[in-house]
Design a protein around this motif. Structure first.
Motif: not given
Length: 634
Positions: A238-245, A430-435, A527-533, A622-626
């Motif tokens: 995997l390229s994105c470890p689930s380090y954060w929540e 990196s911004l959307i992580n952990p999404a 959370g995702r939207d706030d980080r990207c904006i 596709a929308g829900s594919v990781r």
């Protein structure tokens, strides 16, 4: 505000209130500099660090003393667990604060420290609940208010009650507006942290595990160190470890005790309820009137035949006040105003699709903002002038010019090609992580580009001539406050799944689906939207998620919110369509719902790039594919 973070080392954390232990994650290492760089990317006006060192003697004395190290001397990594050279057990807390200053009259650098040794990093806005002066910075005000709280923990003693002291949860529960906070109460050796009840500000957490004792909080994830990520991929693919929540919404405390762990500091983690009764009702999201009888429907039908119903007028007033609270000039840092020529100063912009929600926000902003200021309408497209959102944005601009002809409107056309966004895509991941799904990434890229405000304006936008002039010029919006329509669909039955739930379970099924959406919006969206904006040096504000707006909508019977027996563009979000009509937005009032990933056409381009075609993507859901390392995004 902008972003906050905390790194805690050498404290063994236990919890009796969290429902499940944290999952095991890959052990990574982030330094203070890594976290600082992640917050610096957001373009703050200032960034600071304070280190609190906690010490107790290992010779039987349980007293804990704290000391501070000023910014610039805070070091570059973690404290190792154990004893220092003086034979004392030492723990360290690094507080990091990045400030995008939007309130107050004097410059501010976080973390803030008061005379009692309390430390605050705060990312939020106080729009109500606490009585704050118009020229006051809310972080400074909050530090003063929290400094007067009792230091005996969550349950105030009789002595505290007699003296009129509040608890920390009392103060935080009173705030109306978005917030994320980290606060060290020195007198009680207690660390407080949390998010508002709807999660309108991001706060990520890395809980300590058996293999990794580090405790971290941050508004955004640092970029994973390349060598650590590569090692993780080798073992896990995997390229994105689930380090954060995402930190679940709530108020948390960590009571530090020097007597409970041999050779180490110990911390007891507790989750506290919000104490404001109205806020607790909003969190439950229960509606009194859900299922209408035939008489209810007949009465409502008769009331709508000749005039727009009363509930739409009530909601319009609540939304007007919500926009006014979020755009009043006292909430904009005075130095920013004075340093910019008035004719060039753009205080507020709108993420603008030309759809129902953004059109309502634009019309209300026109009513709330002084006519001397221009309003930027930020529109992103991955299909040039042919994307549905670009077409509706241009139509919306014409309608806004009709209802508000004296306003200077500027449609900022932000065009992009997905194939050109190699570095940018990696950055947004990196911004959307952990999404980590394609849908999250598509939405994140569209929001990130739109919030950046770097695009083109037409000749008509520049000169306020008619739309015959096709020439375009480069333009970058300088607005630091962005109004966003999040929360409108969840509360007013705007999603396709709401119609599906209604067809399967009638009114009760619809209510339960809407309730589920509101109670998970912090995790799925905000959370995702706030980080990207925020990564663009902007602050997102959500008028539809104002506490008073939520309360008003919940007080209405569900059948006055939506009627999903009617077609799309009529029955969904019916009450908002009535509000649009009251504002004179007759064309916007009949527009169907269209999500940003579809309206901008980034989803179509993503499907073609990663799945070969839209059809193949739909078959693969596709929308829900990781996203993994084999993705063409990599």
């Amino acid at each position: 505000m902008c972003g906050i973070a905390l790194i805690v080392s050498a404290i063994r954390i236990t919890s009796s209130s969290l429902t499940s232990p944290p999952p095991a994650t890959e052990k990574l290492s982030f330094s203070v500099d890594d976290v600082k760089e992640a917050l610096r990317r957001r373009g703050p006006d200032s960034l600071g660090v304070k280190k609190v060192s906690l010490q107790r003697s290992v010779l039987g004395r349980n007293h804990i003393s704290s000391s501070f190290i000023a910014a610039g001397d805070e070091g570059h990594g973690f404290c190792s667990q154990g004893n220092d050279d003086n034979g004392e057990c030492t723990a360290q807390l690094h507080f990091i604060g990045a400030t995008l200053q939007l309130r107050g009259s004097n410059p501010l650098v976080q973390p803030l420290v008061d005379a009692s040794g309390n430390v605050l990093v705060y990312n939020g806005e106080i729009f109500g609940g606490l009585d704050i002066a118009s020229d006051c910075n809310d972080a400074e005000f909050l530090l003063q208010t929290l400094g007067r709280c009792c230091s005996c923990g969550y349950c105030a003693t009789a002595q505290c009650a007699r003296s009129g002291k509040s608890t920390v949860p009392d103060v935080l529960s009173t705030i109306k507006g978005p917030w994320a906070i980290i606060y060290w109460q020195d007198s009680s050796r207690t660390l407080w942290f949390g998010r508002d009840a709807f999660g309108r500000r991001s706060l990520l957490v890395h809980w300590p595990t058996q293999d990794d004792s580090t405790f971290l909080l941050s508004s955004v994830s640092p970029i994973f160190p390349t060598e650590q990520t590569s090692e993780y991929e080798t073992h896990n693919g995997l390229s994105c470890p689930s380090y954060w929540e995402e930190l679940p919404c709530g108020i948390y405390s960590l009571d530090v005790d020097g007597s409970k762990s041999n050779g180490h500091m110990a911390g007891e983690l507790k989750l506290h309820e919000y104490t404001n009764s109205m806020l607790k009702e909003l969190i439950k999201w229960e509606r009194t009137s859900i299922e209408p009888n035939s008489e209810d429907l007949q009465i409502y039908k008769c009331s709508t035949q000749s005039t727009i119903p009363v509930p739409a007028h009530v909601l319009l007033n609540a939304l007007h006040e919500s926009v006014l609270r979020r755009t009043s000039m006292y909430t904009i840092y005075q130095a920013a105003i004075s340093s910019t020529k008035e004719e060039n100063f753009v205080p507020v912009a709108i993420l603008f699709s030309g759809g129902l929600d953004s059109m309502i926000l634009a019309a209300l902003l026109d009513q709330c903002l002084d006519q001397s200021y221009q309003i930027d309408l930020l529109n992103v497209s991955f299909d040039g002038q042919f994307a549905p959102d670009r077409i509706s944005a241009k139509a919306g601009l014409k309608e806004l010019k009709r209802v508000a002809p004296s306003r200077r409107w500027r449609l900022v056309e932000i065009d992009s090609e997905l194939s050109d966004l190699v570095f940018e895509t990696s950055h947004v991941m990196s911004l959307i992580n952990p999404a980590n799904t394609y849908m999250d990434l598509n939405i994140g890229i569209a929001l990130w580009l739109a919030a950046g405000g770097d695009g083109w304006v037409s000749g008509a936008n520049i000169d306020d001539n008619d739309d015959e002039n096709p020439a375009r010029a480069k333009y970058k919006s300088s607005a630091r406050i962005l109004l966003v329509g999040s929360g409108a669909d969840e509360q007013c039955a705007g999603y396709g799944r709401h119609r599906t739930s209604y067809s399967r379970g009638s009114w009760l099924g619809l209510h339960e689906e809407m309730k589920l959406d509101m109670q998970r919006i912090w995790k799925r969206n905000l959370g995702r939207d706030d980080r990207c904006i925020a990564d663009n040096g902007k602050e997102a504000r959500f008028p539809f998620l104002d506490e008073d707006v939520i309360r008003v909508l919940l007080n209405f019977p569900l059948w006055e919110i939506a009627n999903l027996d009617q077609p799309s563009g009529i029955g969904d979000k019916r009450i908002l369509r009535e509000v649009a009509a009251l504002l004179g937005l007759n064309e916007a009032a009949i527009l169907p719902k269209r999500a940003i990933q579809f309206g901008s056409r980034i989803a179509r381009e993503s499907n073609r790039k990663n799945f070969g075609s839209n059809r193949a993507a739909n078959q693969a859901s596709a929308g829900s594919v990781r996203i993994d390392k084999r993705s063409n995004y990599s």
